[in-house]
Write a protein that holds these residues in place. Structure first.
Motif, PDB file in Angstrom:
ATOM      1  N   LEU A  14     -42.339  13.580 -14.811  1.00 28.56           N
ATOM      2  CA  LEU A  14     -42.000  14.509 -15.588  1.00 28.56           C
ATOM      3  C   LEU A  14     -40.470  14.413 -15.631  1.00 28.56           C
ATOM      4  CD1 LEU A  14     -42.335  16.781 -17.768  1.00 28.56           C
ATOM      5  CD2 LEU A  14     -41.875  18.493 -15.805  1.00 28.56           C
ATOM      6  N   PHE A  15     -39.713  14.487 -14.620  1.00 32.32           N
ATOM      7  CA  PHE A  15     -38.297  14.604 -14.719  1.00 32.32           C
ATOM      8  C   PHE A  15     -37.716  13.228 -14.960  1.00 32.32           C
ATOM      9  CE2 PHE A  15     -39.516  18.240 -12.283  1.00 32.32           C
ATOM     10  CZ  PHE A  15     -38.857  19.252 -12.720  1.00 32.32           C
ATOM     11  N   ALA A  69     -39.689  13.971 -23.730  1.00 30.07           N
ATOM     12  CA  ALA A  69     -40.678  14.904 -24.185  1.00 30.07           C
ATOM     13  C   ALA A  69     -41.526  14.113 -25.164  1.00 30.07           C
ATOM     14  CB  ALA A  69     -39.924  16.276 -24.633  1.00 30.07           C
ATOM     15  N   ILE A  99     -36.019  16.195 -26.568  1.00 29.22           N
ATOM     16  CA  ILE A  99     -35.842  16.583 -25.014  1.00 29.22           C
ATOM     17  C   ILE A  99     -35.874  15.495 -23.961  1.00 29.22           C
ATOM     18  CG2 ILE A  99     -36.521  18.118 -23.479  1.00 29.22           C
ATOM     19  CD1 ILE A  99     -37.162  20.303 -25.568  1.00 29.22           C
ATOM     20  N   ARG A 100     -34.972  15.307 -23.068  1.00 24.72           N
ATOM     21  CA  ARG A 100     -35.313  14.516 -22.012  1.00 24.72           C
ATOM     22  C   ARG A 100     -35.527  15.727 -20.902  1.00 24.72           C
ATOM     23  NH1 ARG A 100     -35.807   9.423 -20.913  1.00 24.72           N
ATOM     24  NH2 ARG A 100     -34.801   8.899 -22.711  1.00 24.72           N
ATOM     25  N   TRP A 101     -36.588  15.631 -20.131  1.00 26.56           N
ATOM     26  CA  TRP A 101     -36.807  16.759 -19.097  1.00 26.56           C
ATOM     27  C   TRP A 101     -35.777  16.600 -17.912  1.00 26.56           C
ATOM     28  CZ3 TRP A 101     -38.728  20.391 -21.467  1.00 26.56           C
ATOM     29  CH2 TRP A 101     -39.902  20.196 -22.271  1.00 26.56           C
ATOM     30  N   ASP A 102     -35.010  17.528 -17.516  1.00 25.60           N
ATOM     31  CA  ASP A 102     -34.410  17.568 -16.253  1.00 25.60           C
ATOM     32  C   ASP A 102     -34.582  19.271 -15.965  1.00 25.60           C
ATOM     33  OD1 ASP A 102     -32.488  18.967 -17.956  1.00 25.60           O
ATOM     34  OD2 ASP A 102     -31.069  17.313 -17.824  1.00 25.60           O
ATOM     35  N   GLU A 103     -33.876  19.783 -14.832  1.00 23.60           N
ATOM     36  CA  GLU A 103     -34.056  21.044 -14.389  1.00 23.60           C
ATOM     37  C   GLU A 103     -33.508  21.873 -15.366  1.00 23.60           C
ATOM     38  OE1 GLU A 103     -32.529  18.499 -12.875  1.00 23.60           O
ATOM     39  OE2 GLU A 103     -33.290  18.618 -10.535  1.00 23.60           O
ATOM     40  N   THR A 120     -33.246  21.360 -19.038  1.00 24.51           N
ATOM     41  CA  THR A 120     -34.011  21.579 -20.259  1.00 24.51           C
ATOM     42  C   THR A 120     -35.548  21.922 -19.880  1.00 24.51           C
ATOM     43  OG1 THR A 120     -34.987  19.231 -19.843  1.00 24.51           O
ATOM     44  CG2 THR A 120     -32.933  19.415 -21.438  1.00 24.51           C
ATOM     45  N   LEU A 121     -35.922  21.946 -18.906  1.00 19.78           N
ATOM     46  CA  LEU A 121     -37.245  22.255 -18.445  1.00 19.78           C
ATOM     47  C   LEU A 121     -37.169  24.212 -18.337  1.00 19.78           C
ATOM     48  CD1 LEU A 121     -40.098  21.858 -17.705  1.00 19.78           C
ATOM     49  CD2 LEU A 121     -39.410  21.488 -15.449  1.00 19.78           C
ATOM     50  N   TYR A 179     -36.843  25.384 -21.631  1.00 20.73           N
ATOM     51  CA  TYR A 179     -38.343  25.457 -22.285  1.00 20.73           C
ATOM     52  C   TYR A 179     -39.149  26.480 -21.530  1.00 20.73           C
ATOM     53  CZ  TYR A 179     -42.557  23.248 -24.235  1.00 20.73           C
ATOM     54  OH  TYR A 179     -43.611  23.141 -24.920  1.00 20.73           O
ATOM     55  N   ILE A 181     -39.660  24.926 -10.838  1.00 22.82           N
ATOM     56  CA  ILE A 181     -38.883  23.715 -11.292  1.00 22.82           C
ATOM     57  C   ILE A 181     -38.789  23.035  -9.885  1.00 22.82           C
ATOM     58  CG2 ILE A 181     -37.035  22.829 -12.161  1.00 22.82           C
ATOM     59  CD1 ILE A 181     -37.153  24.995 -14.030  1.00 22.82           C
TER      60      ILE A 181
END
Length: 126
Positions: A58-59, A63, A80-84, A86-87, A90, A117
């Motif tokens: 995921l990280f 998205a 979105i690009r998932w990082d701590e 953005t997650l 969300y 997370i």
């Protein structure tokens, strides 16, 4: 003169112990919070998609880019690009962050969200 040094060592040891216990408590809290997510998501490499996508890797991932899952148009368009960060945003309020998302579960409590997370970061990279 040896006593002050020994006292410093004991003090240092005592200050480290709560940190290890705190880390373990956070890991447990993350795993416990993920139990809610488990109804829709899996974490292992090559795991199945459910009502939500498999979260392995995921990280750092864009998205709506995991293969084999039918994402909402809203999440596909989110960029979105998932990082701590953005997650966290969300998970705090999915429908607010991405109006039209199919994700309905939110983790409003900041401590639970942070623990989740941290857990996901560890478990989705194995």
């Amino acid at each position: 003169m040896k006593f002050p040094f020994a006292a410093m060592l004991v003090t240092a040891a005592l200050s480290i112990a709560p940190t290890a216990a705190t880390a373990q408590n956070a890991a447990n809290a993350g795993a416990q919070t993920f139990n809610t997510c488990r109804a829709c998501h899996t974490l292992n490499a090559g795991g199945r998609n459910g009502a939500g996508p498999n979260l392995h890797g995921l990280f750092g991932r864009q998205a709506a880019s995991a293969a084999g899952f039918s994402y909402s148009p809203a999440l596909k368009a989110s960029k979105i690009r998932w990082d701590e960060k953005t997650l966290s945003d969300y998970l705090e309020a999915p429908a607010k962050r991405v109006p039209g998302t199919r994700m309905v579960v939110k983790v409003a409590d900041p401590a639970r969200r942070a623990a989740l997370i941290a857990y996901l970061k560890t478990e989705t990279s194995k």
